[in-house]
Design a protein around this motif. Structure first.
Motif, PDB file in Angstrom:
ATOM      1  N   SER A  86      68.020 -13.441  53.065  1.00  0.00           N
ATOM      2  CA  SER A  86      68.355 -12.077  52.667  1.00  0.00           C
ATOM      3  C   SER A  86      68.739 -12.006  51.209  1.00  0.00           C
ATOM      4  O   SER A  86      68.366 -11.092  50.480  1.00  0.00           O
ATOM      5  CB  SER A  86      69.510 -11.555  53.533  1.00  0.00           C
ATOM      6  N   ARG A  87      69.514 -13.000  50.736  1.00  0.00           N
ATOM      7  CA  ARG A  87      69.924 -12.990  49.340  1.00  0.00           C
ATOM      8  C   ARG A  87      68.733 -13.157  48.407  1.00  0.00           C
ATOM      9  O   ARG A  87      68.623 -12.495  47.382  1.00  0.00           O
ATOM     10  CB  ARG A  87      70.953 -14.098  49.099  1.00  0.00           C
ATOM     11  N   PHE A  88      67.809 -14.066  48.780  1.00  0.00           N
ATOM     12  CA  PHE A  88      66.643 -14.272  47.943  1.00  0.00           C
ATOM     13  C   PHE A  88      65.731 -13.055  47.978  1.00  0.00           C
ATOM     14  O   PHE A  88      65.108 -12.697  46.983  1.00  0.00           O
ATOM     15  CB  PHE A  88      65.872 -15.516  48.395  1.00  0.00           C
ATOM     16  N   ALA A 145      63.471  -8.444  45.094  1.00  0.00           N
ATOM     17  CA  ALA A 145      63.220  -7.005  44.999  1.00  0.00           C
ATOM     18  C   ALA A 145      63.512  -6.465  43.608  1.00  0.00           C
ATOM     19  O   ALA A 145      62.957  -5.451  43.193  1.00  0.00           O
ATOM     20  CB  ALA A 145      64.064  -6.270  46.034  1.00  0.00           C
ATOM     21  N   LEU A 146      64.373  -7.156  42.877  1.00  0.00           N
ATOM     22  CA  LEU A 146      64.703  -6.700  41.532  1.00  0.00           C
ATOM     23  C   LEU A 146      63.516  -6.804  40.587  1.00  0.00           C
ATOM     24  O   LEU A 146      63.513  -6.199  39.509  1.00  0.00           O
ATOM     25  CB  LEU A 146      65.870  -7.536  40.980  1.00  0.00           C
ATOM     26  N   LEU A 147      62.502  -7.589  40.987  1.00  0.00           N
ATOM     27  CA  LEU A 147      61.362  -7.784  40.108  1.00  0.00           C
ATOM     28  C   LEU A 147      60.280  -6.718  40.277  1.00  0.00           C
ATOM     29  O   LEU A 147      59.273  -6.748  39.599  1.00  0.00           O
ATOM     30  CB  LEU A 147      60.737  -9.152  40.358  1.00  0.00           C
ATOM     31  N   ILE A 148      60.457  -5.812  41.207  1.00  0.00           N
ATOM     32  CA  ILE A 148      59.452  -4.774  41.405  1.00  0.00           C
ATOM     33  C   ILE A 148      59.255  -4.007  40.095  1.00  0.00           C
ATOM     34  O   ILE A 148      60.188  -3.565  39.459  1.00  0.00           O
ATOM     35  CB  ILE A 148      59.881  -3.810  42.526  1.00  0.00           C
ATOM     36  N   GLY A 149      58.003  -3.874  39.698  1.00  0.00           N
ATOM     37  CA  GLY A 149      57.695  -3.167  38.468  1.00  0.00           C
ATOM     38  C   GLY A 149      57.544  -4.100  37.285  1.00  0.00           C
ATOM     39  O   GLY A 149      57.091  -3.686  36.234  1.00  0.00           O
ATOM     40  N   HIS A 150      57.933  -5.368  37.442  1.00  0.00           N
ATOM     41  CA  HIS A 150      57.745  -6.327  36.361  1.00  0.00           C
ATOM     42  C   HIS A 150      56.328  -6.883  36.444  1.00  0.00           C
ATOM     43  O   HIS A 150      55.980  -7.551  37.403  1.00  0.00           O
ATOM     44  CB  HIS A 150      58.764  -7.480  36.496  1.00  0.00           C
ATOM     45  N   GLY A 151      55.501  -6.625  35.462  1.00  0.00           N
ATOM     46  CA  GLY A 151      54.114  -7.056  35.501  1.00  0.00           C
ATOM     47  C   GLY A 151      53.965  -8.540  35.233  1.00  0.00           C
ATOM     48  O   GLY A 151      54.846  -9.178  34.671  1.00  0.00           O
ATOM     49  N   VAL A 154      59.547  -9.353  48.270  1.00  0.00           N
ATOM     50  CA  VAL A 154      60.716 -10.017  48.844  1.00  0.00           C
ATOM     51  C   VAL A 154      60.305 -11.442  49.200  1.00  0.00           C
ATOM     52  O   VAL A 154      59.175 -11.852  48.943  1.00  0.00           O
ATOM     53  CB  VAL A 154      61.230  -9.268  50.102  1.00  0.00           C
ATOM     54  N   GLN A 155      61.219 -12.198  49.806  1.00  0.00           N
ATOM     55  CA  GLN A 155      60.932 -13.558  50.216  1.00  0.00           C
ATOM     56  C   GLN A 155      59.656 -13.608  51.067  1.00  0.00           C
ATOM     57  O   GLN A 155      59.567 -12.966  52.112  1.00  0.00           O
ATOM     58  CB  GLN A 155      62.108 -14.108  51.030  1.00  0.00           C
ATOM     59  N   PRO A 156      58.620 -14.351  50.632  1.00  0.00           N
ATOM     60  CA  PRO A 156      57.387 -14.435  51.429  1.00  0.00           C
ATOM     61  C   PRO A 156      57.638 -15.077  52.788  1.00  0.00           C
ATOM     62  O   PRO A 156      58.486 -15.974  52.919  1.00  0.00           O
ATOM     63  CB  PRO A 156      56.474 -15.329  50.565  1.00  0.00           C
ATOM     64  N   GLU A 157      56.910 -14.625  53.773  1.00  0.00           N
ATOM     65  CA  GLU A 157      57.061 -15.155  55.116  1.00  0.00           C
ATOM     66  C   GLU A 157      56.190 -16.388  55.319  1.00  0.00           C
ATOM     67  O   GLU A 157      55.231 -16.625  54.586  1.00  0.00           O
ATOM     68  CB  GLU A 157      56.673 -14.080  56.137  1.00  0.00           C
ATOM     69  N   ILE A 158      56.534 -17.181  56.329  1.00  0.00           N
ATOM     70  CA  ILE A 158      55.704 -18.320  56.719  1.00  0.00           C
ATOM     71  C   ILE A 158      54.334 -17.786  57.131  1.00  0.00           C
ATOM     72  O   ILE A 158      54.238 -16.800  57.863  1.00  0.00           O
ATOM     73  CB  ILE A 158      56.338 -19.088  57.893  1.00  0.00           C
TER      74      ILE A 158
END
Length: 216
Positions: free
Chosen positions: A5-7, A12-18, A111-115
């Motif tokens: 959850s923390r990761f 999510a903070l990187l959304i919009g960063h190209g 967000v954190q990629p899933e397996i």
């Protein structure tokens, strides 16, 4: 709040960063001990070397030989086969003792990629760690084709002379380097590069895989 959850929150903070501008300086590399020839590119702050070899095919799906060579300062590194973080297989690698570990992930949001259970990675000979670098040599089955958002099937073009891929890396290792399912932290660098997949093709692919064998 758990690690994942923390990761996920951090990611999510990187959304919009190209991503950075595409890099295209791939070359041919042949490993002398094994005879395996790859298309390769060196990219990133470290930098990290990415090598790809594929069978002599005209269309997917097909298996992929992937080799990552990274300085030990790199905690983990990953390649997104569809050219971006979302809706395509991601192959990760990192050091673990005197060897290395591959892992498969898939992200549907920033967000954190899933397996990702639809891709299977086999650790092959040549997966080592020394005083300065770690090397992962892996066979990926299930990385050349995938289902994109909305249900469309995507497939890598084995004849592409400038196939687009994305990469990401972090100086922080996974929480548990022994576990391919371990959570990873947010990347500290990422970018896009192109690679000549047509030059990565070889009729010797199957014999190379057999020769490399399974890492013991």
């Amino acid at each position: 709040m758990g690690f994942i959850s923390r990761f996920a929150t951090a990611a999510a903070l990187l959304i919009g960063h190209g991503l950075t501008a595409p890099v295209s300086a791939s070359a041919k590399y042949c490993d002398e001990p094994t005879g395996v020839c790859y298309s390769e590119i060196s990219i990133g702050v470290a930098p990290i070397v990415w090598r790809i070899a594929i069978p002599e095919v005209t269309e997917g799906p097909f298996d992929i030989l992937l080799q990552i060579v990274a300085p030990k300062s790199v905690g983990w590194a990953g390649i997104a086969w569809g050219g971006g973080m979302l809706y395509n297989p991601i192959s990760l690698g990192w050091a673990n003792g005197d060897s290395t570990v591959p892992a498969a992930r898939f992200a549907t949001a920033h967000v954190q990629p899933e397996i990702y259970e639809s891709a299977n990675h086999t650790t092959l000979q040549g997966s080592t760690t020394n005083a300065t670098h770690w090397t992962l040599t892996t066979l990926c089955q299930g990385c050349s084709t995938w289902i994109h958002n909305g249900g469309a099937k995507e497939t890598l073009d084995p004849g592409a002379t400038a196939a687009s891929f994305a990469f990401a890396a972090s100086a922080t290792p996974p929480i548990d380097p022994t576990d391919p399912s371990s959570p990873i932290g947010i990347h500290s660098e990422h970018g896009i590069f192109t690679l000549d997949l047509a030059a990565a093709k070889s009729a010797q692919f199957n014999s190379w895989v057999e020769k490399l064998g399974v890492k013991r």
